[in-house]
Design a protein around this motif. Structure first.
Motif, PDB file in Angstrom:
ATOM      1  N   PRO A  24       0.914  -1.149   0.005  1.00  0.00           N
ATOM      2  CA  PRO A  24       0.225   0.205   0.075  1.00  0.00           C
ATOM      3  C   PRO A  24       0.967   1.338  -0.037  1.00  0.00           C
ATOM      4  O   PRO A  24       2.067   1.180   0.691  1.00  0.00           O
ATOM      5  CB  PRO A  24      -0.880  -0.153   1.429  1.00  0.00           C
ATOM      6  N   PHE A  25       0.576   2.227  -0.819  1.00  0.00           N
ATOM      7  CA  PHE A  25       1.377   3.485  -1.000  1.00  0.00           C
ATOM      8  C   PHE A  25       1.409   4.333   0.476  1.00  0.00           C
ATOM      9  O   PHE A  25       2.480   4.926   0.656  1.00  0.00           O
ATOM     10  CB  PHE A  25       0.742   4.540  -2.110  1.00  0.00           C
ATOM     11  N   LYS A  26       0.595   4.010   1.397  1.00  0.00           N
ATOM     12  CA  LYS A  26       0.419   4.849   2.592  1.00  0.00           C
ATOM     13  C   LYS A  26       1.268   3.913   3.727  1.00  0.00           C
ATOM     14  O   LYS A  26       1.376   4.469   4.982  1.00  0.00           O
ATOM     15  CB  LYS A  26      -1.042   5.033   2.980  1.00  0.00           C
ATOM     16  N   ILE A  27       1.927   2.800   3.455  1.00  0.00           N
ATOM     17  CA  ILE A  27       2.289   2.165   4.568  1.00  0.00           C
ATOM     18  C   ILE A  27       3.778   2.988   4.859  1.00  0.00           C
ATOM     19  O   ILE A  27       4.323   3.299   4.381  1.00  0.00           O
ATOM     20  CB  ILE A  27       2.937   0.761   4.080  1.00  0.00           C
ATOM     21  N   THR A  28       4.053   2.757   6.249  1.00  0.00           N
ATOM     22  CA  THR A  28       5.235   3.380   6.913  1.00  0.00           C
ATOM     23  C   THR A  28       6.205   2.586   7.308  1.00  0.00           C
ATOM     24  O   THR A  28       6.056   1.322   7.262  1.00  0.00           O
ATOM     25  CB  THR A  28       4.654   4.107   8.373  1.00  0.00           C
ATOM     26  N   THR A  29       7.422   3.158   7.387  1.00  0.00           N
ATOM     27  CA  THR A  29       8.662   1.996   7.540  1.00  0.00           C
ATOM     28  C   THR A  29       8.354   1.292   9.066  1.00  0.00           C
ATOM     29  O   THR A  29       8.541   0.161   9.280  1.00  0.00           O
ATOM     30  CB  THR A  29       9.759   3.089   7.745  1.00  0.00           C
ATOM     31  N   GLU A  30       7.701   2.212   9.959  1.00  0.00           N
ATOM     32  CA  GLU A  30       7.465   1.511  11.201  1.00  0.00           C
ATOM     33  C   GLU A  30       6.330   0.259  11.091  1.00  0.00           C
ATOM     34  O   GLU A  30       6.588  -0.811  11.550  1.00  0.00           O
ATOM     35  CB  GLU A  30       6.825   2.521  12.229  1.00  0.00           C
ATOM     36  N   GLU A  31       5.287   0.548  10.084  1.00  0.00           N
ATOM     37  CA  GLU A  31       4.405  -0.786   9.998  1.00  0.00           C
ATOM     38  C   GLU A  31       5.184  -1.730   9.360  1.00  0.00           C
ATOM     39  O   GLU A  31       4.905  -2.974   9.516  1.00  0.00           O
ATOM     40  CB  GLU A  31       3.311  -0.274   9.170  1.00  0.00           C
ATOM     41  N   MET A  32       6.190  -1.396   8.532  1.00  0.00           N
ATOM     42  CA  MET A  32       7.061  -2.535   7.688  1.00  0.00           C
ATOM     43  C   MET A  32       7.807  -3.293   8.777  1.00  0.00           C
ATOM     44  O   MET A  32       7.844  -4.556   8.590  1.00  0.00           O
ATOM     45  CB  MET A  32       7.838  -1.693   6.816  1.00  0.00           C
ATOM     46  N   TYR A  33       8.697  -2.558   9.747  1.00  0.00           N
ATOM     47  CA  TYR A  33       9.309  -2.958  10.690  1.00  0.00           C
ATOM     48  C   TYR A  33       8.111  -4.146  11.519  1.00  0.00           C
ATOM     49  O   TYR A  33       8.624  -5.060  11.969  1.00  0.00           O
ATOM     50  CB  TYR A  33       9.969  -1.998  11.731  1.00  0.00           C
ATOM     51  N   GLU A  34       7.085  -3.735  11.949  1.00  0.00           N
ATOM     52  CA  GLU A  34       6.086  -4.298  12.604  1.00  0.00           C
ATOM     53  C   GLU A  34       5.655  -5.790  11.874  1.00  0.00           C
ATOM     54  O   GLU A  34       5.907  -6.827  12.610  1.00  0.00           O
ATOM     55  CB  GLU A  34       4.986  -3.748  12.652  1.00  0.00           C
ATOM     56  N   PHE A  36       7.419  -7.371   9.129  1.00  0.00           N
ATOM     57  CA  PHE A  36       8.758  -8.102   8.738  1.00  0.00           C
ATOM     58  C   PHE A  36       9.541  -8.310   9.855  1.00  0.00           C
ATOM     59  O   PHE A  36      10.082  -9.379   9.947  1.00  0.00           O
ATOM     60  CB  PHE A  36       9.488  -7.511   7.745  1.00  0.00           C
ATOM     61  N   GLY A  37       9.537  -7.553  11.106  1.00  0.00           N
ATOM     62  CA  GLY A  37      10.248  -7.915  12.273  1.00  0.00           C
ATOM     63  C   GLY A  37       9.806  -9.150  13.084  1.00  0.00           C
ATOM     64  O   GLY A  37      10.625  -9.533  13.857  1.00  0.00           O
ATOM     65  N   LYS A  38       8.605  -9.550  12.725  1.00  0.00           N
ATOM     66  CA  LYS A  38       8.314 -10.839  13.372  1.00  0.00           C
ATOM     67  C   LYS A  38       9.021 -12.198  12.912  1.00  0.00           C
ATOM     68  O   LYS A  38       9.251 -13.114  13.795  1.00  0.00           O
ATOM     69  CB  LYS A  38       6.779 -11.224  13.063  1.00  0.00           C
ATOM     70  N   TYR A  39       9.607 -12.013  11.759  1.00  0.00           N
ATOM     71  CA  TYR A  39      10.619 -13.236  11.381  1.00  0.00           C
ATOM     72  C   TYR A  39      12.130 -13.198  11.811  1.00  0.00           C
ATOM     73  O   TYR A  39      12.752 -13.975  11.467  1.00  0.00           O
ATOM     74  CB  TYR A  39      10.410 -13.382   9.955  1.00  0.00           C
ATOM     75  N   GLY A  40      12.442 -11.939  12.434  1.00  0.00           N
ATOM     76  CA  GLY A  40      13.874 -11.736  12.978  1.00  0.00           C
ATOM     77  C   GLY A  40      14.316 -10.354  12.769  1.00  0.00           C
ATOM     78  O   GLY A  40      13.625  -9.394  12.241  1.00  0.00           O
ATOM     79  N   PRO A  41      15.638 -10.328  13.400  1.00  0.00           N
ATOM     80  CA  PRO A  41      16.073  -8.892  13.394  1.00  0.00           C
ATOM     81  C   PRO A  41      16.514  -8.269  11.893  1.00  0.00           C
ATOM     82  O   PRO A  41      16.994  -8.952  11.207  1.00  0.00           O
ATOM     83  CB  PRO A  41      17.472  -9.115  14.126  1.00  0.00           C
ATOM     84  N   ILE A  42      16.136  -7.161  11.764  1.00  0.00           N
ATOM     85  CA  ILE A  42      16.236  -6.479  10.437  1.00  0.00           C
ATOM     86  C   ILE A  42      17.446  -5.505  10.558  1.00  0.00           C
ATOM     87  O   ILE A  42      17.313  -4.627  11.611  1.00  0.00           O
ATOM     88  CB  ILE A  42      14.876  -5.772  10.255  1.00  0.00           C
ATOM     89  N   ARG A  43      18.047  -5.548   9.819  1.00  0.00           N
ATOM     90  CA  ARG A  43      19.274  -4.547   9.524  1.00  0.00           C
ATOM     91  C   ARG A  43      18.849  -3.246   8.960  1.00  0.00           C
ATOM     92  O   ARG A  43      19.051  -2.080   9.451  1.00  0.00           O
ATOM     93  CB  ARG A  43      20.524  -5.103   8.650  1.00  0.00           C
ATOM     94  N   GLN A  44      17.905  -3.376   7.864  1.00  0.00           N
ATOM     95  CA  GLN A  44      17.510  -1.851   7.319  1.00  0.00           C
ATOM     96  C   GLN A  44      16.395  -2.357   6.570  1.00  0.00           C
ATOM     97  O   GLN A  44      16.157  -3.218   6.094  1.00  0.00           O
ATOM     98  CB  GLN A  44      18.554  -1.420   6.404  1.00  0.00           C
ATOM     99  N   ILE A  45      15.326  -1.295   6.400  1.00  0.00           N
ATOM    100  CA  ILE A  45      14.198  -1.163   5.311  1.00  0.00           C
ATOM    101  C   ILE A  45      13.998  -0.228   4.687  1.00  0.00           C
ATOM    102  O   ILE A  45      14.304   0.957   5.162  1.00  0.00           O
ATOM    103  CB  ILE A  45      12.757  -1.576   6.310  1.00  0.00           C
ATOM    104  N   ARG A  46      14.220  -0.048   3.390  1.00  0.00           N
ATOM    105  CA  ARG A  46      13.783   1.030   2.462  1.00  0.00           C
ATOM    106  C   ARG A  46      12.734   0.944   1.723  1.00  0.00           C
ATOM    107  O   ARG A  46      12.468   0.204   0.878  1.00  0.00           O
ATOM    108  CB  ARG A  46      15.229   1.008   1.532  1.00  0.00           C
ATOM    109  N   VAL A  59      13.995  -5.088   2.370  1.00  0.00           N
ATOM    110  CA  VAL A  59      13.973  -5.424   3.566  1.00  0.00           C
ATOM    111  C   VAL A  59      15.475  -6.466   3.850  1.00  0.00           C
ATOM    112  O   VAL A  59      15.320  -7.337   3.036  1.00  0.00           O
ATOM    113  CB  VAL A  59      12.826  -6.146   3.925  1.00  0.00           C
ATOM    114  N   VAL A  60      16.334  -5.951   4.635  1.00  0.00           N
ATOM    115  CA  VAL A  60      17.387  -6.603   4.827  1.00  0.00           C
ATOM    116  C   VAL A  60      17.511  -7.351   6.133  1.00  0.00           C
ATOM    117  O   VAL A  60      17.455  -6.532   7.049  1.00  0.00           O
ATOM    118  CB  VAL A  60      18.623  -5.470   4.473  1.00  0.00           C
TER     119      VAL A  60
END
Length: 120
Positions: A24-34, A36-46, A59-60
């Motif tokens: 979705p165009f309105k998704i925030t980086t914080e929502e992305m971390y929420e 994708f972060g369920k699957y393990g530590p994330i180094r970076q999201i762009r 998603v790195v």
């Protein structure tokens, strides 16, 4: 089991970097971390914010197995009515496309410079 034998079992396209489309165009980086972060530590999201990159993100993950797990579980995941497309990022495919575009542009420039064209 040592790490080298574990990684030997993964297909060659598997890596720590995921390319996500159909966001979705309105998704925030914080929502992305929420999500994708369920699957393990994330180094970076762009998250893409330019006209041609909106709806996409990189998603790195810190660990390749976390990336594999996320890719398997989030493929087709519904966020705000959009079904995610999750792929492993493959640098060589992107580079090939960029090189092809550059070559096509150079060819157009040469045709214009020397008056060679697609004239009827």
């Amino acid at each position: 089991m040592n790490p080298s034998s574990r990684s030997a079992r993964l297909p060659p396209e598997v890596n720590r970097v995921l390319f996500v489309r159909n966001l979705p165009f309105k998704i925030t980086t914080e929502e992305m971390y929420e999500v994708f972060g369920k699957y393990g530590p994330i180094r970076q999201i762009r998250v893409g914010n330019a006209a041609d990159t909106r709806g996409t993100a990189f998603v790195v993950y810190e660990d390749i197995y976390d990336a594999k797990n996320a890719c398997e579980h989030l493929q087709g995941f519904n966020i705000l009515g959009r079904y995610l497309i999750v792929l492993y990022y493959q640098q060589n495919k992107v580079t090939k496309k960029m090189n092809l575009a550059k070559k096509e542009e150079e060819l157009r420039d040469l045709k214009m410079r020397y008056g060679v064209g697609d004239e009827d």
